[in-house]
Write a protein that holds these residues in place. Structure first.
Motif, PDB file in Angstrom:
ATOM      1  N   ASP A 119       0.796  -1.108   0.002  1.00  0.00           N
ATOM      2  CA  ASP A 119       0.206  -0.046   0.039  1.00  0.00           C
ATOM      3  C   ASP A 119       0.964   1.173   0.064  1.00  0.00           C
ATOM      4  OD1 ASP A 119      -2.627   1.048   0.274  1.00  0.00           O
ATOM      5  OD2 ASP A 119      -1.665   2.019   2.254  1.00  0.00           O
ATOM      6  N   LEU A 120       1.981   1.301   0.738  1.00  0.00           N
ATOM      7  CA  LEU A 120       2.960   2.415   0.635  1.00  0.00           C
ATOM      8  C   LEU A 120       3.584   2.505  -0.498  1.00  0.00           C
ATOM      9  CD1 LEU A 120       4.247   4.460   2.220  1.00  0.00           C
ATOM     10  CD2 LEU A 120       6.182   3.074   2.659  1.00  0.00           C
ATOM     11  N   GLN A 121       3.719   1.572  -1.267  1.00  0.00           N
ATOM     12  CA  GLN A 121       4.297   1.622  -2.674  1.00  0.00           C
ATOM     13  C   GLN A 121       3.407   2.539  -3.665  1.00  0.00           C
ATOM     14  OE1 GLN A 121       7.459   0.099  -4.146  1.00  0.00           O
ATOM     15  NE2 GLN A 121       6.858   1.987  -5.202  1.00  0.00           N
ATOM     16  N   ILE A 122       2.050   2.052  -3.510  1.00  0.00           N
ATOM     17  CA  ILE A 122       1.112   2.553  -4.109  1.00  0.00           C
ATOM     18  C   ILE A 122       1.074   4.049  -3.898  1.00  0.00           C
ATOM     19  CG2 ILE A 122      -1.596   2.878  -4.761  1.00  0.00           C
ATOM     20  CD1 ILE A 122      -1.594  -0.167  -4.256  1.00  0.00           C
ATOM     21  N   ARG A 123       1.207   4.406  -2.795  1.00  0.00           N
ATOM     22  CA  ARG A 123       0.941   5.761  -2.436  1.00  0.00           C
ATOM     23  C   ARG A 123       2.222   6.860  -2.829  1.00  0.00           C
ATOM     24  NH1 ARG A 123       0.993   5.584   3.297  1.00  0.00           N
ATOM     25  NH2 ARG A 123       0.851   3.343   3.205  1.00  0.00           N
TER      26      ARG A 123
END
Length: 423
Positions: A119-123
């Protein structure tokens, strides 16, 4: 007379005559002025004075078709002699060639409390354009010069850690302050606009890994440049390869072989006002990460009647900034090199390392390292014995005529020189 046989004044005059030095630089070197108190106070803390080291030059360097006298700062005469010796042998095979060079500095924004990396990668991906904008605003002058943030990588680490790696083009500078400024600005943006929940910025700082400040240089040595009175060039080449292969299998030998490379690398780094600690940290990181134990490798090429060597080094250096712009001798060193680009300077420094490596390996498999080393150390032994002024040269000559020397013998010979002078 050979270059090393000239006096210091004669060497400087020759470099001026050849266009290697301008007259102002020559005057500075001849008068040996001290750094001013204002400059000392500006470039260090709690200054007491100066710790002076010799500035020398190694000759015979042919690098990418260009001839150089390479400035070296070292207290060890054999480093300068070995660099010139190795360079001359490689010049006979066409000189040094740069195979690869890159000059990007890494900064890291270190994150903790990362529970969902995906999820952090997406952000982070969604914020990519804004991260570029923040980086450019943090240091607009580097963008105007054609540099700046080039790549952003989010890397998963152990536990709940992650690292946002920022790859930066610092142009002609090493760029430590540049990288820290950009990293801190990006960290502040991430903390407010991208991170969520338990995610926190732990630190933001450059990395000294040197992973993308790399240079690879190659040199070939004809067999006839390796031969001795007792051994053919082919035999010497084969022995050098065997010794290098042993170092690649044995950490104890590898540490000494790598030190031989770094003798030249560190001396050239110091002479050009660059950060020796940064280079040391990067080399350590590379040796820890790679499977190969040595910085340089040598292979025999009997069909071409030559020995081929290669050195692969991380060199986090610059052409401008910091002490490079402040120290008069560093500016003279760069002028002596013809004001190279930063990547050109990387090739020069790496070539010195490979030249030193060749000279050391050839000595080890032929005459041994100690004979030449002790001959060059004779002057230091003369000074330790108490020789002063012209006595140093006289005692050095006397010591070099002896088969074995030590401090006691040096003191005895000095007494004899003084007794002759009295009579």
């Amino acid at each position: 007379m050979k270059f090393y046989e000239l006096s210091r004044t004669e060497r400087i005059q020759q470099l001026v005559a050849q266009g290697q030095l301008d007259t102002d630089s020559a005057a500075y070197l001849l008068t040996k002025p001290a750094l001013t108190d204002d400059l000392l106070a500006a470039i260090t803390e709690n200054d007491l004075g100066q710790f002076v080291l010799p500035l020398a030059v190694a000759n015979h360097f042919l690098i990418d078709g260009q001839s150089y006298f390479v400035p070296l700062v070292t207290e060890e005469p054999s480093v300068v002699a070995a660099a010139s010796n190795g360079a001359q042998r490689i010049a006979a095979g066409g000189g040094f060639q740069t195979l690869q060079v890159q000059h990007q500095l890494q900064a890291q924004v270190i994150l903790t409390g990362v529970a969902d990396f995906a999820d952090l990668q997406i952000r982070v991906d969604q914020a990519a354009a804004q991260i570029q904008t923040v980086a450019a605003a943090a240091h607009p002058s580097i963008v105007r010069r054609g540099g700046g943030l080039r790549e952003v990588q989010l890397v998963r680490q152990k536990n709940d850690w992650a690292s946002l790696n920022l790859w930066i083009d610092p142009q002609a500078a090493f760029g430590a302050n540049l990288a820290n400024t950009i990293a801190e600005a990006v960290a502040a943006y991430l903390q407010v606009q991208v991170l969520q929940g338990s995610e926190q910025v732990l630190a933001a700082i450059l990395s000294n890994s040197g992973a993308r400040m790399q240079v690879r240089v190659q040199g070939r040595v004809p067999y006839n440049q390796l031969a001795t009175a007792a051994q053919s060039g082919a035999a010497v080449a084969a022995q050098i390869v065997k010794l290098n292969q042993f170092a690649q299998a044995d950490r104890d030998r590898a540490s000494t072989e790598n030190k031989g490379v770094l003798n030249g690398v560190f001396a050239a780094t110091l002479a050009t006002g660059n950060d020796l600690r940064a280079v040391s940290a990067a080399v350590t990181a590379q040796l820890q990460a790679q499977a190969q134990l040595t910085l340089a490798t040598w292979v025999d090429q009997p069909e071409q009647q030559c020995l081929q060597g290669q050195v692969n080094l991380p060199l986090p250096i610059g052409r401008v900034g910091g002490a490079i712009n402040s120290l008069p001798a560093a500016k003279i060193s760069l002028a002596l090199l013809g004001q190279p680009t930063v990547t050109g300077l990387m090739s020069i420094i790496a070539s010195v390392g490979l030249a030193n490596n060749l000279a050391a390996l050839r000595s080890l498999v032929t005459t041994g390292i100690q004979a030449g080393h002790m001959r060059l150390q004779a002057a230091n032994l003369a000074i330790q014995a108490g020789a002063q002024g012209k006595e140093i040269a006289a005692l050095t000559t006397a010591l070099n005529q002896q088969r074995q020397v030590d401090l006691a013998l040096a003191q005895t010979l000095l007494q004899q020189i003084r007794q002759k002078k009295e009579h």
